[in-house]
Structures are given as structure tokens and as C-alpha cells.
Design a protein around this motif. Structure first.
Motif, PDB file in Angstrom:
ATOM      1  N   ARG A  17       0.828  -1.213   0.000  1.00  0.00           N
ATOM      2  CA  ARG A  17       0.000   0.000   0.000  1.00  0.00           C
ATOM      3  C   ARG A  17       0.858   1.257   0.000  1.00  0.00           C
ATOM      4  N   SER A  18       2.068   1.165   0.511  1.00  0.00           N
ATOM      5  CA  SER A  18       2.977   2.313   0.562  1.00  0.00           C
ATOM      6  C   SER A  18       3.838   2.455  -0.693  1.00  0.00           C
ATOM      7  N   ALA A  19       3.580   1.633  -1.711  1.00  0.00           N
ATOM      8  CA  ALA A  19       4.416   1.643  -2.911  1.00  0.00           C
ATOM      9  C   ALA A  19       4.538   3.028  -3.543  1.00  0.00           C
ATOM     10  N   PRO A  20       3.468   3.819  -3.698  1.00  0.00           N
ATOM     11  CA  PRO A  20       3.638   5.147  -4.307  1.00  0.00           C
ATOM     12  C   PRO A  20       4.634   6.016  -3.541  1.00  0.00           C
ATOM     13  N   LEU A  21       4.576   5.978  -2.216  1.00  0.00           N
ATOM     14  CA  LEU A  21       5.503   6.768  -1.413  1.00  0.00           C
ATOM     15  C   LEU A  21       6.929   6.237  -1.529  1.00  0.00           C
ATOM     16  N   THR A  22       7.072   4.918  -1.480  1.00  0.00           N
ATOM     17  CA  THR A  22       8.398   4.312  -1.575  1.00  0.00           C
ATOM     18  C   THR A  22       9.048   4.631  -2.902  1.00  0.00           C
ATOM     19  N   LEU A  23       8.309   4.489  -4.001  1.00  0.00           N
ATOM     20  CA  LEU A  23       8.880   4.737  -5.325  1.00  0.00           C
ATOM     21  C   LEU A  23       9.220   6.208  -5.509  1.00  0.00           C
ATOM     22  N   ALA A  24       8.409   7.096  -4.956  1.00  0.00           N
ATOM     23  CA  ALA A  24       8.716   8.525  -5.044  1.00  0.00           C
ATOM     24  C   ALA A  24       9.967   8.864  -4.238  1.00  0.00           C
ATOM     25  N   ALA A  25      10.108   8.261  -3.058  1.00  0.00           N
ATOM     26  CA  ALA A  25      11.295   8.512  -2.237  1.00  0.00           C
ATOM     27  C   ALA A  25      12.544   7.967  -2.909  1.00  0.00           C
ATOM     28  N   ALA A  26      12.433   6.775  -3.517  1.00  0.00           N
ATOM     29  CA  ALA A  26      13.590   6.160  -4.164  1.00  0.00           C
ATOM     30  C   ALA A  26      14.102   6.999  -5.322  1.00  0.00           C
TER      31      ALA A  26
END
Length: 554
Positions: free
Chosen positions: A33-42
Motif C-alpha cells: 500500500r505504501s508503494a507510491p511513497l516508496t517509489l517517489a522517495a527512491a
């Protein structure tokens, strides 16, 4: 796939706001569920740290915040992943480190209906964190609103943790494309800059107390609690110039000019001298010494001034006087000392006497000897991390450390959870050699976080003092018949398999000379070394009790 693209755009704005509030590190736990945040941070300029254990991740972020003195972000998925951050959030609220928790969430239609991994997340940290509950991402909300709302929430949360709850609806994954680029267009000019959406004015520096010129000529006592290394050195010079005795906590980094205060403070001579004080000036809080806390309770000076950068009540003794919210260095600059001879020379005599007696008394007790001679183990230009319970009390009572040498502890809630993760975060932020001392129960509590010590930028030596249980309870009036079963909880373990499992160098020692050698060798390695220091179960507590009793008779 356009919905997944918009989730990415929404998350991108969140990350951009963080960057403009001096966030440089983000700690990420795995989750869908946190994938959008993780990918943006990466994809951003943030330094990303990962851990499979959210409780440890929270303390890793806490350590990074301590070491970098900047806000640190966390990204976790929905459900109990968020709840596991509570201990670190509590510690941050008590000690002021700034954490920004980004918790991914199910959209509102999936809450309280039996959906998988869906709990009520807004307000989960209660009064321990500030809150910002974002809506479900939708292009009907202007990107400027999202930037402004998050910007205001971060600015308002000037200390402790901020919980930003971020609902995302599926789909969460998809190819990165140019969809919804026009939604971001209103932020184009801002994204070319490095300033927050709104620049908030900082409070003015503290001005001088109008009656300070009169007070500085009176009999004063300085108490130094938790503070920064550079502040400790300034406080030590300031007190020495005034001729005022300095009662210094191990966290003060003042060099403890009156060492072993926890041992001699209860002596009649010390009490007689200290009770002549007309003013007590306390810098920092979170005092460890039981004898100092007891004197704080019974002392009756005319005024008690408490200076600390964190707001709120910080005095458990409820002394009357002045509560001054200020950076310590700024306050001292506004309140120059006037040179005078010491008015309480008896205290220096007592401190020197008990230090000599302690040196002789700890000779055959490895645990107490470690605390007494701790300065000999410190790496040059390094840092020290101390665990809680018996260990930190022994060190506070017996050690005398170099002025300005960085000392870190988790003394907010004084828990034993997350200590390995915390020290790992501090060292990652500073990239300097570190000596860390923990008890065996504390190390067991955070064993998962040994994984964080596998990749280090500087040598780290973790000494686990294995006295087979929580021996702090040997100092307390716990029933002897039930002490082992319900309080000390001896586990009779070796840490060798744990070091092997996580790929750390390991040494086992049982004497002071062997410990010295093991620590020296550890600092010659680039990575992490776990040194297990086995000592007799109750010897440290018993020696400490004898020394306290000895000090009371001076």
C-alpha cells in the motif's frame, strides 16, 4: 494505469515538501500500500534506509534524527506496521527529535468493513504525535493545496513526531509515464527552488534576564542534564568562571568536573554546602542520578531557573522559579559570567576523595571497572551510546569523560526497546567510530536490529554486558524469592550465534584487560563488532550499592 500514475504524482508532492523542510533521510519498511511513497522517495534526493522490522525502523529513524539534528521521515504500509512505530514516536515526543511518519492507508471505503490489513489509523499515536490526515488522492484537489497543507503541518510540529496518514486506492503499481503532468504544473516554479511552500519566521533569540547582573554575584549551583557536546563545553566554562559547583549528568558532555556526584551527593557535608545555594541554574533535563533527583526534590533555593530548548514542564520536582525556553548556547551568550572564586570548595574535596575510593573499590568487579575506566575505551573523534537500566547508572556514577565527547542515550521513556536500531541510526548520520554499551536483556529485545550493523561507514563496537538478566532489580526492594522469576529474568544465552547469523565479528571476554584488547581490535575493523562481556550476575549492582553507602558517610 492512470490511477497508479496519479498516486505517484501525489506521493511526489509529499516527498518534495519533505525535502524543503531539511529532511535528508527516509526509513522505509516493505509494503504494497505504501508503494507510491516508496517509489517517489527512491527517485528523490533522499538517502533511503530499509529494515524489515517496523519497531526497529522507528528507532533507526530516531537515531538518524539524533545524529543529524534534522527531521527524518518514515514510510510504512497499513495495519500493524504503523502501530509498531509507537515506542519510537513516544521517545521522540519526550526528547524532541523530529520524525515524520508517512503511513499508507486503505481508502475510507475499505475501513471498518472487514477488508484485509485495514485498521483505523488516524489518531493511532494519540497525544504522542501531531496529526495530518490527508484525503484520498484525487485530481479534483489542487496540487497547491497538498503542498500547503503538508507544509503547514510540518512547520507546526516543531518538536517530536508528525503522523501523516496517506490513503491510496488501487492500482498502486504501473509504468512511470507523463500522465497527470498538468496537475503538477502549478508547482513548477516552486519545484525549481529549495524553500518551503511558506517561510515561517523563527523565534527571536533569548534576551538577558534583567536581574542577571545581581544574581550572578550570589551563591549558585549549576546542574547540567542532556545537551549537545558543544553546549556541554560552554556550560562547563561558564560555571567555572562563576565559581559555581557543576553537578553534571553523563549526558551533559561537560567533563564532569565534580566526578562521581551520584556517590557523594547524599553525604552530610555535601548537603550542608549545597543547601547554601541561593540560585540553581539547570541546563537540560532527563537526569539519571537518583541522588541528584533527590536533592532536586528537597532543595530550597530562592530561585530555580531551568533552561532547555524544548517547551513544556521539564522539572519533576516542581521548583518555583523560571522556565526559559531557549537554546543553551544562546542563553549563555546573553548571560555572561563574572569571574569569582569557588564558594563551595568542600564539594571538590569530596568528589576527589570518593573518586579515589571508587577506583580502589571497583578493582575486582569487571562491570563497575568498565564504567569507571570507560574513557580509556573511547575511539578518537568518535561517539558513545549508553543503554539503560543498571549500565547507565553505573556509568553516570563512576565515569569521567572528556569535555565535549558526544554521548547518546534514549532517556525519554528510558526503555530498553530499540537501542541497537537507535545507535545504528546515530552512526549512519555521523559516519564516525562509535562505542556502544548495552545490557544483555536490552540486546535481546532488539536482536533483529543487528541486521542494521552489517553495512557501516565507520567502525562500531557493540559491547553487550552479559550479567544474565535485568540486574537493575537487584538494587530495588524486589522480593528475593521472586526476583529471578519475575524481575531479572535470566536467559542464560550466548550472543555468538546472533553475531554469526548477522555476519558480525564477535569476541567473548570476561576480564577488563581482554575487553580493552577486544575493543581496540574492533576499531581496527571497518564494520561492526559484537563483544560479549560476561560478568558475575549481581557483582555490578552490589558494588554500586556499596559505593553509594560509602559516599553517604563522607
Amino acid at each position: 494505469m492512470s490511477d497508479s500514475s496519479f498516486n505517484r504524482r501525489w506521493a511526489q508532492v509529499i516527498i518534495e515538501v519533505l525535502l524543503r523542510h531539511q529532511v535528508r533521510h527516509v526509513c522505509i519498511a516493505p509494503g504494497s500500500r505504501s508503494a507510491p511513497l516508496t517509489l517517489a522517495a527512491a527517485k528523490s534526493a533522499l538517502t533511503c534506509h530499509t529494515h524489515f522490522d517496523e519497531r526497529g525502523l522507528g528507532f533507526l529513524a530516531l537515531g538518524l534524527a539524533k545524529g543529524s539534528r534534522t527531521p527524518v521521515a518514515l514510510i510504512v504500509t497499513s495495519g500493524t506496521a504503523v502501530a509498531n512505530l509507537l515506542p519510537a514516536v513516544i521517545e521522540a515526543q519526550l526528547t524532541g527529535e523530529r520524525l515524520i511518519v508517512l503511513s499508507a492507508d486503505r481508502p475510507p471505503e475499505l475501513i471498518n468493513c472487514g477488508a484485509n490489513q485495514a485498521i483505523t489509523q488516524p489518531g493511532i499515536f494519540s497525544h504522542f504525535a501531531h496529526r495530518c490526515d490527508l484525503p484520498r488522492p484525487t485530481p479534483e484537489i489542487d496540487a497547491r493545496w497538498l503542498a500547503a497543507a503538508l507544509d503547514e503541518a510540518i512547520a507546526a510540529a516543531s518538536t517530536g513526531a508528525l503522523h501523516v496518514n496517506c490513503p491510496f486506492a488501487e492500482p498502486l503499481y504501473g509504468p512511470e509515464d507523463n500522465a497527470w503532468r498538468e496537475w503538477l504544473a502549478s508547482l513548477d516554479a516552486w519545484m525549481q527552488q529549495s524553500i518551503p511552500w511558506v517561510t515561517h519566521s523563527a523565534p527571536e533569540s533569548h534576551t538577558q534576564q534583567s536581574d542577571w547582573p545581581a544574581w550572578r554575584q550570589k551563591r549558585g549551583v549549576v546542574i547540567a542534564g542532556k545537551m549537545r557536546p558543544e553546549e556541554g563545553a560552554v556550560v562547563a566554562r561558564w560555571a567555572a568562571t562563576l565559581g559555581w559547583p557543576l553537578l553534571a549528568d553523563i549526558q551533559s558532555q561537560t567533563g564532569q568536573p565534580l566526578p562521581c556526584a551520584d556517590l557523594w551527593l547524599s553525604s552530610p557535608q555535601a548537603q550542608q554546602q549545597l543547601n547554601q545555594a541561593e540560585l540553581v541554574v539547570q541546563f537540560g533535563t532527563r537526569l539519571i542520578s537518583k541522588r541528584l533527583l533527590q536533592w532536586q526534590q528537597q532543595a530550597r533555593p530562592q530561585q530555580w531557573w531551568l533552561i532547555d530548548a524544548l517547551p513544556g514542564r521539564r522539572d519533576p520536582a516542581s521548583q518555583p522559579g523560571r522556565r526559559i525556553v531557549s537554546e543553551i548556547g544562546s542563553w549563555i551568550n546573553a548571560h555572561p559570567a563574572m569571574a569569582a572564586t569557588p564558594w563551595a570548595p568542600t564539594l571538590a574535596t569530596l568528589a576527589a576523595s570518593i573518586q579515589r575510593q571508587a577506583s580502589a573499590a571497583v578493582g575486582n568487579t569487571p562491570e563497575a571497572l568498565l564504567a569507571h575506566r570507560l574513557a580509556e575505551l573511547l575511539p578518537p573523534d568518535g561517539a558513545l551510546f549508553l543503554g539503560n537500566s543498571l549500565l547507565v547508572r553505573l556509568t553516570d556514577a563512576l565515569a569521567q569523560l572528556p569535555v565535549g565527547y558526544p554521548v547518546y542515550c534514549n532517556r525519554g521513556a528510558s526503555g530498553i526497546d530499540g537501542l541497537i536500531a537507535t545507535l545504528s541510526g546515530i552512526q549512519r548520520a555521523q559516519a564516525r567510530p562509535m562505542l556502544a554499551l548495552l545490557g544483555d536483556i536490552s540486546a535481546l529485545y532488539d536482536l533483529n536490529s543487528l541486521a542494521l550493523l552489517r553495512q557501516l561507514a565507520a567502525p562500531l563496537v557493540l559491547v553487550v554486558i552479559n550479567n544474565n538478566g535485568g540486574r537493575i532489580f537487584s538494587l530495588l526492594p524486589t522480593p528475593v524469592s521472586e526476583r529471578e522469576r519475575f524481575f531479572t529474568l535470566p536467559q542464560s544465552v550466548s550472543f555468538a550465534p546472533a553475531a554469526q547469523m548477522f555476519g558480525l565479528d564477535y569476541q567473548h571476554v570476561a576480564a577488563w584487560a581482554s575487553l580493552q584488547q577486544a575493543v581496540e581490535q574492533g576499531f581496527l575493523q571497518q564494520g561492526g563488532t559484537l563483544v560479549e562481556f560476561s560478568v558475575a550476575p549481581d557483582s555490578g549492582a552490589e558494588t554500586f550499592a556499596r559505593l553509594v553507602a560509602m559516599g553517604a558517610t563522607l
